[in-house]
Write a protein that holds these residues in place. Structure first.
Motif, mmCIF file in Angstrom:
data_model
loop_
_atom_site.group_PDB
_atom_site.id
_atom_site.type_symbol
_atom_site.label_atom_id
_atom_site.label_comp_id
_atom_site.label_asym_id
_atom_site.label_seq_id
_atom_site.Cartn_x
_atom_site.Cartn_y
_atom_site.Cartn_z
ATOM 1 N N PRO A 52 22.929 -21.975 18.332
ATOM 2 C CA PRO A 52 21.946 -23.043 18.145
ATOM 3 C C PRO A 52 21.414 -23.161 16.719
ATOM 4 C CG PRO A 52 20.963 -21.190 19.303
ATOM 5 C CD PRO A 52 22.437 -20.906 19.207
ATOM 6 N N ILE A 53 21.674 -22.163 15.888
ATOM 7 C CA ILE A 53 21.208 -22.197 14.496
ATOM 8 C C ILE A 53 22.406 -22.104 13.563
ATOM 9 C CG2 ILE A 53 19.790 -21.085 12.731
ATOM 10 C CD1 ILE A 53 18.130 -19.826 14.865
ATOM 11 N N GLN A 54 22.424 -22.971 12.557
ATOM 12 C CA GLN A 54 23.400 -22.816 11.486
ATOM 13 C C GLN A 54 22.654 -22.443 10.216
ATOM 14 O OE1 GLN A 54 25.549 -26.170 9.542
ATOM 15 N NE2 GLN A 54 27.414 -25.045 10.097
ATOM 16 N N LEU A 55 23.022 -21.313 9.628
ATOM 17 C CA LEU A 55 22.394 -20.855 8.390
ATOM 18 C C LEU A 55 23.315 -21.146 7.219
ATOM 19 C CD1 LEU A 55 21.025 -17.311 9.401
ATOM 20 C CD2 LEU A 55 19.816 -19.495 9.394
ATOM 21 N N VAL A 56 22.712 -21.575 6.106
ATOM 22 C CA VAL A 56 23.468 -21.823 4.885
ATOM 23 C C VAL A 56 22.698 -21.196 3.732
ATOM 24 C CG1 VAL A 56 24.656 -23.510 3.458
ATOM 25 C CG2 VAL A 56 24.116 -24.074 5.842
ATOM 26 N N ARG A 57 23.372 -20.313 3.011
ATOM 27 C CA ARG A 57 22.770 -19.723 1.815
ATOM 28 C C ARG A 57 23.357 -20.454 0.608
ATOM 29 N NH1 ARG A 57 20.553 -13.951 1.115
ATOM 30 N NH2 ARG A 57 20.086 -13.834 -1.096
ATOM 31 N N HIS A 58 22.474 -21.137 -0.142
ATOM 32 C CA HIS A 58 22.892 -22.002 -1.244
ATOM 33 C C HIS A 58 22.594 -21.378 -2.603
ATOM 34 C CE1 HIS A 58 23.875 -25.657 0.966
ATOM 35 N NE2 HIS A 58 22.742 -25.574 1.643
ATOM 36 N N ARG A 59 23.478 -21.652 -3.567
ATOM 37 C CA ARG A 59 23.167 -21.436 -4.978
ATOM 38 C C ARG A 59 23.739 -22.635 -5.733
ATOM 39 N NH1 ARG A 59 26.241 -17.275 -6.380
ATOM 40 N NH2 ARG A 59 27.690 -18.500 -7.631
ATOM 41 N N TYR A 60 22.924 -23.305 -6.540
ATOM 42 C CA TYR A 60 23.365 -24.528 -7.205
ATOM 43 C C TYR A 60 22.504 -24.786 -8.439
ATOM 44 C CZ TYR A 60 19.689 -25.764 -3.854
ATOM 45 O OH TYR A 60 18.547 -25.762 -3.080
ATOM 46 N N PRO A 61 22.935 -25.683 -9.326
ATOM 47 C CA PRO A 61 22.106 -26.034 -10.486
ATOM 48 C C PRO A 61 20.895 -26.864 -10.048
ATOM 49 C CG PRO A 61 24.420 -26.626 -10.817
ATOM 50 C CD PRO A 61 24.249 -26.320 -9.366
ATOM 51 N N SER A 62 19.931 -27.025 -10.935
ATOM 52 C CA SER A 62 18.749 -27.839 -10.639
ATOM 53 C C SER A 62 19.181 -29.246 -10.218
ATOM 54 C CB SER A 62 17.848 -27.921 -11.872
ATOM 55 O OG SER A 62 17.349 -26.655 -12.221
ATOM 56 N N LEU A 63 18.462 -29.792 -9.247
ATOM 57 C CA LEU A 63 18.826 -31.111 -8.740
ATOM 58 C C LEU A 63 17.614 -31.793 -8.109
ATOM 59 C CD1 LEU A 63 18.884 -30.614 -5.450
ATOM 60 C CD2 LEU A 63 21.164 -29.743 -5.914
ATOM 61 N N ASP A 64 17.754 -33.106 -7.865
ATOM 62 C CA ASP A 64 16.797 -33.902 -7.099
ATOM 63 C C ASP A 64 17.560 -34.604 -5.996
ATOM 64 O OD1 ASP A 64 14.361 -33.633 -8.886
ATOM 65 O OD2 ASP A 64 15.781 -34.518 -10.299
ATOM 66 N N GLY A 65 16.942 -34.758 -4.838
ATOM 67 C CA GLY A 65 17.617 -35.411 -3.733
ATOM 68 C C GLY A 65 16.705 -36.357 -2.987
ATOM 69 N N ILE A 66 17.319 -37.366 -2.373
ATOM 70 C CA ILE A 66 16.558 -38.308 -1.551
ATOM 71 C C ILE A 66 17.396 -38.648 -0.319
ATOM 72 C CG2 ILE A 66 17.441 -40.298 -2.879
ATOM 73 C CD1 ILE A 66 14.707 -41.659 -2.265
ATOM 74 N N ARG A 67 16.747 -38.670 0.817
ATOM 75 C CA ARG A 67 17.401 -39.012 2.081
ATOM 76 C C ARG A 67 16.759 -40.302 2.592
ATOM 77 N NH1 ARG A 67 20.554 -37.003 6.197
ATOM 78 N NH2 ARG A 67 19.792 -37.136 8.346
ATOM 79 N N THR A 68 17.524 -41.361 2.593
ATOM 80 C CA THR A 68 17.017 -42.677 2.979
ATOM 81 C C THR A 68 17.352 -42.975 4.437
ATOM 82 O OG1 THR A 68 19.070 -43.774 2.328
ATOM 83 C CG2 THR A 68 17.385 -43.456 0.603
ATOM 84 N N THR A 85 12.839 -20.836 -0.060
ATOM 85 C CA THR A 85 13.141 -20.798 -1.487
ATOM 86 C C THR A 85 13.319 -19.345 -1.927
ATOM 87 O OG1 THR A 85 11.850 -22.806 -1.896
ATOM 88 C CG2 THR A 85 12.302 -21.409 -3.790
ATOM 89 N N LEU A 86 14.465 -19.060 -2.550
ATOM 90 C CA LEU A 86 14.740 -17.719 -3.059
ATOM 91 C C LEU A 86 14.463 -17.622 -4.554
ATOM 92 C CD1 LEU A 86 18.072 -16.899 -1.161
ATOM 93 C CD2 LEU A 86 15.747 -16.191 -0.548
ATOM 94 N N THR A 87 14.946 -18.609 -5.310
ATOM 95 C CA THR A 87 14.669 -18.669 -6.744
ATOM 96 C C THR A 87 14.390 -20.109 -7.134
ATOM 97 O OG1 THR A 87 17.010 -18.973 -7.330
ATOM 98 C CG2 THR A 87 16.188 -16.700 -7.232
ATOM 99 N N HIS A 119 14.533 -29.333 -6.686
ATOM 100 C CA HIS A 119 14.642 -27.867 -6.781
ATOM 101 C C HIS A 119 15.118 -27.539 -8.188
ATOM 102 C CE1 HIS A 119 15.812 -23.907 -4.517
ATOM 103 N NE2 HIS A 119 14.938 -23.718 -5.492
ATOM 104 N N ARG A 120 14.265 -26.901 -8.957
ATOM 105 C CA ARG A 120 14.556 -26.663 -10.373
ATOM 106 C C ARG A 120 14.372 -25.203 -10.737
ATOM 107 N NH1 ARG A 120 15.529 -31.028 -13.057
ATOM 108 N NH2 ARG A 120 15.072 -33.053 -12.093
ATOM 109 N N GLY A 121 15.222 -24.745 -11.666
ATOM 110 C CA GLY A 121 15.143 -23.379 -12.146
ATOM 111 C C GLY A 121 14.083 -23.230 -13.221
ATOM 112 N N ASP A 122 13.890 -21.994 -13.640
ATOM 113 C CA ASP A 122 12.886 -21.711 -14.661
ATOM 114 C C ASP A 122 13.263 -22.292 -16.013
ATOM 115 O OD1 ASP A 122 11.425 -20.339 -12.778
ATOM 116 O OD2 ASP A 122 12.386 -18.419 -13.234
#
Length: 342
Positions: A52-68, A85-87, A119-122
């Motif tokens: 019943p649960i799907q887990l996804v561990r992500h690592r990616y560059p800074s980004l912005d997203g919108i869901r319309t 949020t991990l980092t 989601h943005r890095g330092d």
């Protein structure tokens, strides 16, 4: 338990961002993404299916997203999304609510409603990371209408039930090889209980959370507390109850449903740690009494009786048997590789 790994570094730099968008389109989190790193989008996603649960561990560059609303119509939207949020720093927006999430914080979305995130890095080059859980509506025993105040809210993952849930997600996604596929449903149940209780505590009232769910979540919290304090000889039902603001009688009732007692659980956990250390070749020179004391057994005779009753052999015999087995297993490797390798 196997994980599926998606890594954009497996394709040329020019194709990485498009590949990431294609992957995102297969999840309930289909979004329009904007990033300064589209020319070389180095990203990784590790998927773990718990039924019943799907887990996804992500690592990616800074980004912005919108869901319309248009994107919602193109995807399977009857899901909640929980993000840890991990980092980096995440900013979540949904239904006019905003949460600013730093490492160790949760946020929560309804995938059937428009949302925005950042989601943005330092710094510009630093990648960011998170763990995301997708849950179908009917997996949570909470009324859908009651959850609206929590969408895009910030919830702490560094204290109380939130910390247990965060540790659960991190441990699972860090070491899926330590679990069997047959464990998936039970592991999902633990996660859902912890999540339901955390959400309930952020609502005006916890009455929305079923009693049994709250009981199981409290039990998980108590067990975690016991494991963290096994080395303290003073650990007792009274201290455990006080730490969780319940009566000793309530604590004992909590364990009755598990067909054990508080004292038996503490003893079994201590013996398990002692067995592990006694079988560890790197600890062969550590006196047995030191190992026993390390895990809360201050009385030598009491430890020997408890160990023998559980294992049907003395601690000395147990250690000797396991160290001999380790020596035999390791001998062929030393014969095949007599010289040092670098």
């Amino acid at each position: 338990m196997n994980r599926q790994i998606f890594d954009t570094e497996q394709v040329p730099a020019a194709d990485r961002f498009g590949l990431w968008l294609d992957m995102l389109a297969t999840t309930p989190a289909l979004m329009r993404i904007r990033t300064e790193h589209a020319d070389d989008f180095v990203a990784r996603a590790e998927f773990l299916d718990l039924g019943p649960i799907q887990l996804v561990r992500h690592r990616y560059p800074s980004l912005d997203g919108i869901r319309t609303r248009k994107l919602i119509q193109r995807s399977d939207a009857d899901y909640y999304l929980l993000a840890l949020t991990l980092t980096g720093t995440g900013i979540a927006d949904q239904d006019g609510q905003r949460g600013i999430c730093r490492p160790g914080d949760f946020t929560f979305y309804d995938c059937a409603r428009p949302q925005e995130l950042s989601h943005r890095g330092d710094d510009r080059r630093a990648p960011v990371s998170s763990i995301v859980a997708f849950l179908p509506y009917d997996a949570l025993p909470l009324p859908h209408r009651r959850l609206a105040p929590l969408f895009a809210a910030r919830m702490s993952g560094t204290e109380g039930v939130g910390a247990l849930l965060a540790n659960y997600l991190i441990q699972l996604t860090n070491h899926p090889e330590q679990y069997h596929a047959a464990d998936a449903e039970r592991l999902a149940g633990v996660g859902l209980d912890l999540l339901s209780t955390m959400l309930g505590r952020h609502l005006v009232s916890e009455d929305a959370v079923p009693t049994e769910v709250r009981r199981r979540a409290l039990l998980a919290q108590v067990r975690s507390h016991i494991r963290q304090h096994l080395g303290e000889a003073s650990l007792s039902p009274q201290l455990i109850a006080d730490a969780h603001h319940i009566s000793v009688r309530s604590l004992h009732r909590l364990f009755e449903a598990e067909e054990t007692t508080v004292a038996a659980y503490i003893r079994d956990q201590r013996l398990e740690r002692c067995r592990r250390d006694l079988a560890d070749p790197t600890l062969r020179d550590l006196p047995i009494q030191s190992i026993a004391g390390r895990w809360g057994f201050r009385d030598k005779a009491h430890f020997s009786r408890a160990f023998r009753a559980a294992q049907e052999e003395t601690p000395q015999a147990y250690r000797a048997r396991h160290l001999e087995r380790a020596r035999i297993v390791n001998t062929p490797a030393s014969v095949v590789n007599p010289d040092p390798t670098y």
